[in-house]
Design an enzyme around this catalytic site. Structure first.
Site: not given
Lengths: 669, 669
Positions: B256, B316, B387-388, B416, B529
């Protein structure tokens, strides 16, 4: 005990179960004890169920009847915030088990994702293929289960998903509940989670929800045969249960005389709770009352009057009880070898030997005591009032009640335990169908509101069924000592309308016996526990007509037959109390106002609004006082009431809400 | 599952255990999960314990360290109403188990009965003999245990009981606690009951109770080596923990660009949460940040600044993560064989492949992920920010946290999970030491009071440790968008004083970055980010001095280092909030007033009384505002405060209560 973690790490067997089930309710002490319900009740089960991520969870309630190997499943409904609800009806007496199962519903998850995909989503092609795979899997399941029609329908849906047809056709099929339900039924449930406990519900007969009890000493009316007329008198007052003190032979050694005097003459009748003599023990009838056949005839006569007999079971022995000779090991011995009588220093009960539940021979003792219940069940008894269960081992009660109800699930047990709250609650949890309460000592408005709120709203509501007594042979409450008729009437009305299960000890109650043995005592003067009494049942001032009226009102208004739905309402006079009871369908609503001051007229404004359909919007409701017959129209939320103790010190209103308006006509739209 | 009752009645093995143990607390989900405590804490255990009848119950708390075969016992104290309390100190990290045992204390029961017997009681002779038997039994126990002195003392007591001596001598001996305690120690405990579950407490290091976190992107300051100066800057502000986004190589495929644009140029740095490329996966350092040695050096530098490094672990993978080639079975595949990227339609994350926790190869996957934690622990990390976690299987987290903490009990995990409340609570129960909260979206007085009351008073207080963030790289809360300095200052002070664990993402926070990417978005414009940012740390308007002051106040006042003892106080202005925090010993008390309106001066009357020893009786307390340095004398319960947002929008009072009076002189009596 769970093992504490150690450094050796083991992968859990259930590692692929992604759904979590928590907080399944109702549940008592983590499922250690059953909740209680009545035959025909709908049990509502709630659970928190969720998985990681965005997948949709399917949740089922699994219910099986005690003794059955397998049970039945039903879908639970999502209430939002990860809470699910399911229901089942308990149609049979005995015990049911219930638990919750859940799994990821892959097809529902697919449909949810699909509903969020815009028409231009490039991944739609791949989505149709994924959906087709899930449908195909369900079709295989249906074929395997021999559900031909369902399998065909599923194969057709699969074909639509796989073909090049319009996305809108596929989408319409996917959001169709019929397909989703079909896939759900036949798809394999991968990695299903089962809640870690099976919870229990104990189902009682209808009688357990609501009953009016009348306790009396048949010996004061002659023997059991002679007391048949008394049964008609009691039935005429509308009672459901006739409760008899122990009917077994009374000990002769160290028998107590009138007013608990330590010496008795040859003609003294003794206390029925000093059980056992050369004439027999717990499984015999005292000769002065008649024979076992007389007892059975008494039960039959009661049944013909639509009443049941409740028998008092007191597990203690007079010194001349046959057990003392036959099983001396069941009693505690002093160092000098003599048997230890009951004591709670400085009080001594030389005429009573308690049983020793720590005896080495406990198994034989338990079985014998169980047989006492079975013996009386054979004679026709289905309700036992257990004397002082809190002085016998808890584990015994849990076992004996389960054993007896395993054989006779219709049998009820009432715990007469006037003791500390946690002990009373434990007895209720472990199986007693009903429990005596502190009602007898709750007299003021504040005391009554606090106590009945705790009883009907606290955690005990799932297992502790209150039984309230206006008086007992042991308790002439101070409120009734030297009290006028209005005090007796008020306590009767409170007992009968606050609690669906209530009782009085008569004829002392309806004849307003109000003299204690001494100042500061709650014992009756010349208590029937130790001597015969003559009662003039036809006395002009007897409360029998009021008792009959109250029992009829209870019978005719379902709201009074249930302890759920009790609500207190403000009234601006501390001598008056106001509360309502309503059925969950709202069809039966009763509003009660009682003047707690038996000496003076009291009045006040009470705050109560019928419901949003009446009263509140300016329409009126008809309040029908079932005691006086008077009718009133009330509207709004504030109402004036005035009650004089000279007449009946209460108003028991039946609320008639369906005032007809144009909305009720079927051509109104 | 418990077996449902059947008609076959079996006597319980524990039939002679007369004592009942109920409601042992604290306990989470019936003991399914441990409560959490900090090393050195005293754990208070409560239980309802009682027996049938009048006997005295002795109750002990049994505690063992995880892995130990046996534990230690201590007496619990009766609080009345059948409630007992015991305590133990958790002095080591890891897990402890605790449960409750109880038995009938026969000698104590004997002594209680004795105390109620009048001197003329004819049964006293028999009582002495019973007592002597109980003492003799204890003496035998002492002899058997080789406790010679104790045995002799007991034998002497037995002799006194058996001899013809004065009753008063015996009575004095019986009511003497020394004898009772001695008999208790050596008497056999017959039919002891053990509570059916062993409950657990998980013990964390002190850091878990209180910590101030600073999150930043080291790549904006060059590489890890270049960021050492940043560590000094952060340490100067008084933070305890430096938290780094993932440091692993960033995927190159479908990377990204700035502001989450779907296309990136060759110079774009990508999101650190798109983990893995040909340069390595979760167990490697991105080359642009440096080497593994650089990472270790960074941790060492942080330690030398008295800070710990918290590392972000995001399970991930970028499409070019080595796992994708090596373990394709760990990912979900579409029907066409391609790997399914992350989606939450209509959102798509083509640069992220989620792991499939339902994979057949789940055991290898779990072990590999566990090894990721172990790898970073080896590099010096002791705190992980996960994370998540709510998008990965709960059972995995429960296992991996227990496994890692079994090896390294000092390691902490921060969840989180910004998701539904029950999911967040489940993650906390199953082992996460800390949890992100909804603080970021709680802005008004009512919202803050309701939320922090639930956090500190609700059942979660035993396991859910709130971690509050004023901002994160993902969240520029609307309250801070286009907001003035006072808004940042207020949120900083709220975070740092409402919660013992808090954090900010800087330098965006102290430099008051306040522009969102678009209206309605909580993303930062030009978010770090996706791109490097240049920060002018020495800007004159930076909040760094206020941050440093707040962190010093937290360090110097124990009340702020604990979430227990938070209490809100009324203030008659909805733009102002008032609360206090106090240690349980009352030595440290902080009162905070915040003006929530960043635009206008606000004032109001607050209601607060220091405690009964000050203020209330007319004496004054000194209120020292640690932010401005101002001091006030307050007496009574109502106080006026006025706060202008132009300066610091809050007052943080240290309460100095020990105003000396004549009572403090030691010759005052």
């Amino acid at each position: 005990m769970p093992r504490l973690p150690s450094k050796k790490s083991v992968l859990p067997r259930t590692g692929r179960e992604r759904v979590v089930i928590e907080s399944v309710a109702p549940s008592i002490d983590c499922g250690r004890f059953p909740i209680k319900r009545i035959r025909g009740d709908e049990v509502v089960v709630l659970a928190d169920v969720f998985a990681d991520g965005h997948d949709v969870v399917a949740c089922t309630l699994y219910v099986r009847k005690g003794g059955a190997r397998s049970g039945i499943e039903s879908r639970m409904v999502a209430l939002g915030n990860d809470r699910f609800q399911g229901t089942f009806v308990v149609s049979e007496l005995g015990t049911y088990g219930y638990t919750v199962r859940a799994h990821i519903d892959r097809f529902a998850s697919f449909c949810l994702e699909l509903s969020r995909r815009p028409p231009e989503d490039p991944d739609l092609t791949s989505a149709w293929a994924s959906g087709a795979l899930l449908i195909a899997e369900a079709a295989e399941g249906a074929e395997h289960a021999g559900a031909q029609a369902e399998a065909l329908a599923l194969r057709e849906a699969e074909r639509v998903f796989r073909c090049d047809g319009a996305a809108s056709t596929k989408r319409a099929l996917a959001i169709d509940n019929v397909l989703a339900e079909r896939v759900y039924r036949f798809a394999e449930r991968r990695h299903e989670t089962t809640f870690e406990r099976e919870l229990m519900v104990s189902v009682d007969p209808e009688r357990a929800r609501s009953s009016a009890w009348y306790e009396f000493f048949p010996r004061s009316f002659g023997a059991l045969r002679a007391a048949h007329a008394m049964l008609e008198y009691i039935a005429d007052m509308g009672f459901d249960v006739v409760y008899l003190p122990p009917v077994s032979p009374i000990g002769e050694y160290l028998r107590k005389g009138p007013n608990n005097s330590p010496t008795a003459t040859a003609t003294d009748v003794g206390s029925p709770w000093a059980i056992g003599s050369a004439r027999g023990g717990h499984k015999a009838v005292a000769p002065e009352l008649g024979t076992l056949a007389d007892f059975r005839a008494f039960c039959e006569k009661a049944a013909s009057c639509h009443m049941e007999v409740a028998l008092d079971i007191a597990f203690q022995c007079a010194p001349d009880h046959p057990y003392v000779q036959a099983h001396p090991q069941w009693f505690r011995h002093r160092p000098d070898g003599t048997i230890q009588y009951a004591e709670n220093p400085p009080k001594k009960y030389q005429d009573i030997y308690p049983l020793d539940f720590e005896t080495e021979d406990w198994q034989a003792l338990w079985q014998e005591l169980r047989d006492v219940f079975l013996f009386w069940i054979k004679q026709g008894v289905r309700i036992f009032r257990v004397d002082n269960p809190h002085t016998k081992a808890f584990s015994f009660w849990e076992w004996v009640i389960a054993d007896v109800r395993g054989r006779h699930p219709e049998v009820l047990f009432l715990a007469e335990a006037f003791t500390r709250p946690k002990v009373m609650h434990r007895l209720a949890k472990l199986g007693f169908s009903h429990s005596y309460t502190y009602f007898t000592w709750r007299n003021t408005k504040h005391e009554l509101i606090e106590y009945f709120t705790a009883l009907t709203r606290g955690p005990g509501r799932e297992y502790f069924r209150p039984h309230v007594w206006a008086n007992t042979p042991d308790i002439l409450p101070s409120y009734l000592q030297y009290a006028p008729r209005a005090a007796f009437a008020a306590r009767l009305i409170l007992a009968a309308t606050l609690s669906a299960n209530y009782g009085i000890y008569g004829p002392a109650f309806e004849l307003m016996e109000n003299v204690p043995r001494s100042s500061g005592s709650e014992e009756y003067q010349d208590s029937e526990k130790y001597q015969l009494r003559m009662w003039d049942l036809n006395r002009a001032d007897s409360l029998r007509d009021l008792v009959a009226l109250i029992n009829r009102i209870r019978r005719e208004n379902r709201a009074l037959q249930d302890d759920r739905g009790l609500e207190f309402h403000a009234i601006d006079n501390d001598n008056m109390i106001c509360y309502s009871k309503a059925t969950s369908d709202g069809e039966s609503v009763i509003l009660v106002v009682v003047n707690l001051d038996p000496y003076h007229r009291q009045s006040g404004w009470l705050s109560w609004t019928a419901d949003c359909a009446a009263g509140a919007d300016g329409r009126s409701v008809q309040m029908h006082d079932l005691l006086s017959g008077a009718r009133y129209l009330w509207s709004g939320g504030r109402h004036f009431v005035e009650i004089s103790p000279e007449n009946i010190p209460a108003q028991v209103f039946r609320v008639r809400r369906h005032t007809i308006s144009e909305n009720n006509f079927d051509y109104y739209c």
